[in-house]
Motif scaffolding. Structure first.
Motif, PDB file in Angstrom:
ATOM      1  N   ARG A  71       0.842  -1.190   0.000  1.00  0.00           N
ATOM      2  CA  ARG A  71       0.000   0.000   0.000  1.00  0.00           C
ATOM      3  C   ARG A  71       0.882   1.246   0.000  1.00  0.00           C
ATOM      4  O   ARG A  71       1.905   1.282   0.677  1.00  0.00           O
ATOM      5  CB  ARG A  71      -0.865  -0.047   1.243  1.00  0.00           C
ATOM      6  CG  ARG A  71      -1.571   1.194   1.584  1.00  0.00           C
ATOM      7  CD  ARG A  71      -2.346   0.997   2.855  1.00  0.00           C
ATOM      8  NE  ARG A  71      -2.478   2.266   3.539  1.00  0.00           N
ATOM      9  CZ  ARG A  71      -3.103   2.424   4.666  1.00  0.00           C
ATOM     10  NH1 ARG A  71      -3.630   1.385   5.275  1.00  0.00           N
ATOM     11  NH2 ARG A  71      -3.199   3.587   5.218  1.00  0.00           N
ATOM     12  N   SER A  73       0.630   5.528   0.494  1.00  0.00           N
ATOM     13  CA  SER A  73      -0.185   6.684   0.853  1.00  0.00           C
ATOM     14  C   SER A  73       0.169   7.811  -0.103  1.00  0.00           C
ATOM     15  O   SER A  73       1.314   8.252  -0.155  1.00  0.00           O
ATOM     16  CB  SER A  73       0.100   7.113   2.287  1.00  0.00           C
ATOM     17  OG  SER A  73      -0.285   6.099   3.176  1.00  0.00           O
ATOM     18  N   MET A 101      -8.705   7.147   1.196  1.00  0.00           N
ATOM     19  CA  MET A 101      -8.797   6.398   2.444  1.00  0.00           C
ATOM     20  C   MET A 101      -9.662   7.145   3.453  1.00  0.00           C
ATOM     21  O   MET A 101      -9.514   8.352   3.604  1.00  0.00           O
ATOM     22  CB  MET A 101      -7.404   6.208   3.050  1.00  0.00           C
ATOM     23  CG  MET A 101      -6.490   5.330   2.230  1.00  0.00           C
ATOM     24  SD  MET A 101      -7.022   3.628   2.200  1.00  0.00           S
ATOM     25  CE  MET A 101      -6.680   3.147   3.866  1.00  0.00           C
TER      26      MET A 101
END
Length: 163
Positions: A71, A73, A101
């Motif tokens: 993942r 960000s 998110m």
């Protein structure tokens, strides 16, 4: 796919506690420099081998059948800055309130969380979709904190990247 890396300044450690909340100020100041045309705030550069992983379960699958998946960000401008190819669906749009998110800050434990997700070709295969187009609109349950999961709708698929 090779992503754009010419004329890009990467500033590390903006996620440190003493830097939190200052990223937007840095972005605004950088945009005032002649010749700077784009900025993005992200935890990492594309395909840098980060080890940030989260658990993910395809909606409808047994929760014990979760998988660990990488993942990153990123912000709304990441894909444009690096010239990332979208092969199905779309990328995040700051005009869509639910994109990205979900925040867990101040949200009661019993309240469901949801958001949107852009995945790459490798994730399409790993999750088990037949094609990038098939993945669009599908939902997965994803870990968003130590104790919380969120229902995430897949809105886009990008090519696997090399930096």
């Amino acid at each position: 796919m090779m992503v754009e890396k010419e004329n890009i300044l990467v500033v590390h450690n903006l996620g440190r506690t003493d830097m939190q909340g200052k990223g937007e100020t840095l972005r605004q100041r950088l945009m005032q420099i002649p010749g700077v045309t784009k900025t993005s705030l992200a935890a990492d550069t594309p395909a840098n081998g980060n080890e940030s992983n989260t658990s993910l379960t395809k909606e409808g699958d047994d929760p014990s059948m979760n998988m660990l998946i990488g993942r990153q960000s990123i912000d709304f401008d990441f894909f444009d800055l690096y010239g990332v190819d979208v092969i199905a669906g779309r990328v995040y749009d700051r005009d869509r309130e639910t994109d990205g998110m979900p925040s867990v800050d101040g949200v009661p434990e019993d309240q469901a969380l949801s958001g949107t997700l852009v995945i790459n070709e490798a994730a399409v295969r790993r999750i088990g979709y037949a094609s990038p187009a098939e993945a669009i609109g599908q939902r997965v349950m994803m870990g968003v904190s130590q104790s919380r999961t969120a229902a995430m709708e897949i809105i886009g698929v990008i090519r696997d990247m090399q930096f």
